[in-house]
Design a protein around this motif. Structure first.
Motif, short mmCIF file in Angstrom:
data_model
loop_
_atom_site.label_atom_id
_atom_site.label_comp_id
_atom_site.label_asym_id
_atom_site.label_seq_id
_atom_site.Cartn_x
_atom_site.Cartn_y
_atom_site.Cartn_z
N PRO A 90 0.80 -1.22 0.00
CA PRO A 90 0.00 0.00 0.00
C PRO A 90 0.84 1.28 0.00
N GLU A 91 1.95 1.28 0.77
CA GLU A 91 2.78 2.48 0.90
C GLU A 91 3.35 2.93 -0.44
N ARG A 92 3.52 1.97 -1.37
CA ARG A 92 4.09 2.33 -2.67
C ARG A 92 3.17 3.32 -3.40
N GLY A 93 1.87 3.21 -3.15
CA GLY A 93 0.91 4.13 -3.79
C GLY A 93 1.21 5.56 -3.37
N LEU A 94 1.45 5.72 -2.09
CA LEU A 94 1.73 7.04 -1.54
C LEU A 94 3.05 7.59 -2.08
N LEU A 95 4.08 6.73 -2.10
CA LEU A 95 5.40 7.17 -2.58
C LEU A 95 5.34 7.52 -4.07
N LYS A 96 4.48 6.79 -4.81
CA LYS A 96 4.35 7.06 -6.24
C LYS A 96 3.72 8.45 -6.47
N ILE A 97 2.73 8.78 -5.68
CA ILE A 97 2.13 10.12 -5.83
C ILE A 97 3.17 11.19 -5.55
N ARG A 98 3.90 11.02 -4.44
CA ARG A 98 4.92 12.03 -4.09
C ARG A 98 5.89 12.24 -5.24
N LYS A 99 6.37 11.10 -5.81
CA LYS A 99 7.41 11.19 -6.84
C LYS A 99 6.83 11.70 -8.16
N PHE A 107 5.24 19.81 4.61
CA PHE A 107 5.09 20.66 5.80
C PHE A 107 4.42 19.85 6.90
N ARG A 108 5.10 19.70 8.02
CA ARG A 108 4.52 18.96 9.14
C ARG A 108 4.54 19.81 10.40
N PRO A 109 3.47 20.50 10.66
CA PRO A 109 3.42 21.32 11.86
C PRO A 109 3.28 20.45 13.11
N ILE A 135 9.91 20.99 7.92
CA ILE A 135 9.83 20.92 6.47
C ILE A 135 10.74 19.79 6.02
N ARG A 136 10.12 18.76 5.52
CA ARG A 136 10.83 17.53 5.14
C ARG A 136 10.93 17.47 3.62
N GLU A 137 12.16 17.26 3.12
CA GLU A 137 12.32 17.04 1.68
C GLU A 137 11.67 15.68 1.40
N ILE A 142 17.42 8.98 0.55
CA ILE A 142 17.55 7.52 0.56
C ILE A 142 16.25 6.82 0.18
N TYR A 143 15.13 7.52 0.25
CA TYR A 143 13.85 6.91 -0.13
C TYR A 143 13.82 6.56 -1.62
N PHE A 144 14.52 7.35 -2.43
CA PHE A 144 14.41 7.17 -3.88
C PHE A 144 15.75 6.92 -4.56
N GLY A 249 13.55 13.65 8.24
CA GLY A 249 12.25 14.30 8.45
C GLY A 249 11.19 13.30 8.83
N ASP A 250 11.26 12.11 8.27
CA ASP A 250 10.31 11.06 8.64
C ASP A 250 10.41 10.77 10.12
N ILE A 251 11.63 10.63 10.59
CA ILE A 251 11.86 10.25 11.99
C ILE A 251 11.56 11.41 12.93
C1 IPM Z 1 5.17 9.14 6.52
C2 IPM Z 1 5.11 7.64 6.50
C3 IPM Z 1 5.57 7.18 5.12
C4 IPM Z 1 7.00 7.59 4.96
C5 IPM Z 1 5.35 5.69 4.85
C6 IPM Z 1 3.93 5.27 5.08
C7 IPM Z 1 5.80 5.31 3.47
O1 IPM Z 1 5.86 7.10 7.53
O2 IPM Z 1 4.50 9.78 5.69
O3 IPM Z 1 5.85 9.67 7.39
O4 IPM Z 1 7.91 6.87 5.41
O5 IPM Z 1 7.25 8.64 4.39
#
Ligand code: IPM
Ligand code: MG
Length: 368
Positions: A90-99, A107-109, A135-137, A142-144, A249-251
């Motif tokens: 499922p997560e690949r769908g999200l990453l595909k939209i981003r890319k 932006f993560r307040p 503000i996360r790139e 490393i994600y891509f 930024g994720d972490i």
């Molecule tokens: C986020 C999530 C995603 C990410 C996952 C679901 C792919 O943890 O949006 O922070 O790692 O970017």
């Protein structure tokens, strides 16, 4: 004059549908009470898309996302799809939209709502009034980065590898977004890297410093990510705007969201500009699909509703409507209404849909 705009909603998996239904009430209210004419269509993403078509995001949906004015996403993922191969998850769908939409600025307040300060695991004086923007790139690092994969070395030894890549152009554009955001806030920017160990983030620091020359009014400092994570918990109010790489930024954003004591309250925006100059943007709660509570009508819909508020600010450039939504969410909290995740003694416990209704009840007092 009417303002006609299109929104594609991707409720997704788990609690996604439940919380989207409440955001939809707000969108309907706006349609009925303002000059907006929002055309909302629902599409599939994540596990629900896999169940319907075998793909986490079909090209058909992707093409609709390319042309819409804004995207509102619930959440993706769940145990049902965890065993699928990597590119079918499922997560690949999200990453595909981003890319594909090049949504490079995320932006993560992390905001502490006054009436919820006691829900944080930190002492109230450490977090009272906290209003921090990470503000996360979002489309590099490393994600891509290539090469990536798992290779067999011999019978019982494999090599798994990912590559942390940044070009100066990628760094420059996220830096400009970050400096501009800092300019519109308290003019303080902290750039987080690991320049003492990783060359790609040494370049990150160098480019950030170059870009800073165009923003002399912004006070810039740098922090290594390990120190930044410690400082976030020790004294989060030293930060105003943080800019960092995709993975850091994720972490850090998960860490920052928990400082607020209300993960269920935090929205986010992912923004980019297409080659034709069209602004692409996706809005979603910071929290995930929470499969353990899905279908129980106990999820907190406020992060999703606040994501709509961010949509008005960033995509529709209407700060007034954005603030109306925030103000009324605050009123509901000040009235003591809570979903289970933020419930404390002496408050009134509401279901997901009652919380949406409570926001609408407050909105009814607004004169647009
Ligand atoms: C986020 C999530 C995603 C990410 C996952 C679901 C792919 O943890 O949006 O922070 O790692 O970017
Ligand atoms: Mg994350």
């Amino acid at each position: 004059m009417n303002r006609e705009l299109s929104i594609v909603a991707l409720p997704g998996d788990g609690i996604g549908n439940e919380i989207f239904n409440e955001a939809r009430k707000v969108l309907n209210w706006i349609n009925n009470n303002s000059h907006y004419k929002l055309n909302i269509t629902e599409e599939l993403i994540g596990g629900s898309s896999i169940d319907a078509s075998g793909e986490p995001l079909t090209n058909n949906v992707l093409e609709k996302l390319r042309v819409t004015d804004a995207i509102l996403l619930g959440a993706v993922g769940g145990p049902k799809w965890e065993d699928l191969t990597f590119d079918k998850r499922p997560e690949r769908g999200l990453l595909k939209i981003r890319k594909e939409l090049d949504l490079f600025a995320n932006f993560r307040p992390a905001i502490v709502f006054d009436s919820l300060a006691s829900s944080s695991s930190l002492k109230p004086e450490i977090i009272n009034g906290l209003d921090l923007m990470i503000i996360r790139e979002l489309t590099g690092g490393i994600y891509f980065g290539e090469p990536r994969g798992v290779e067999k070395l011999n019978e019982n030894n494999y090599k798994g590898f990912n590559t942390l890549v940044y070009t100066s152009e990628e760094i420059r554009r996220i830096a400009s977004v970050a400096f501009e955001t800092a300019q519109s806030r308290s003019k303080k920017l902290c750039s987080v890297d690991k320049a003492n160990v990783l060359e790609s983030t040494e370049l990150w620091r160098k480019v950030i410093i170059e870009v800073s020359k165009d923003y002399p009014d912004v006070e810039l400092n740098h922090m290594y990510v390990d120190n930044a994570s410690m400082q976030l918990v020790r004294d989060p109010k030293q930060f105003d705007v943080i800019v960092t790489t995709n993975m850091f930024g994720d972490i850090l954003s998960d860490c920052a969201s928990m400082l607020t004591g209300s993960l269920g309250m935090l929205p986010s925006a992912s923004v980019g500009v297409s080659t034709s100059g069209k602004k692409n943007a996706m809005y979603e709660p910071v929290h995930g699909s929470a499969p353990d509570i899905s279908g129980k009508s106990i999820a907190n819909p406020l992060a999703m509703i606040l994501s709509v508020s961010m949509m008005f600010k960033y995509s529709f450039e209407d700060d007034n409507m954005s603030n109306i939504i925030i103000r009324n969410v605050n009123k509901v909290l000040n009235n003591g209404y809570r979903t289970k995740d933020i419930f404390t003694d002496e408050c009134k416990l509401l279901s997901t849909s009652d919380m949406g209704d409570a926001v609408i009840e407050e909105l009814k007092n607004e004169k647009l």
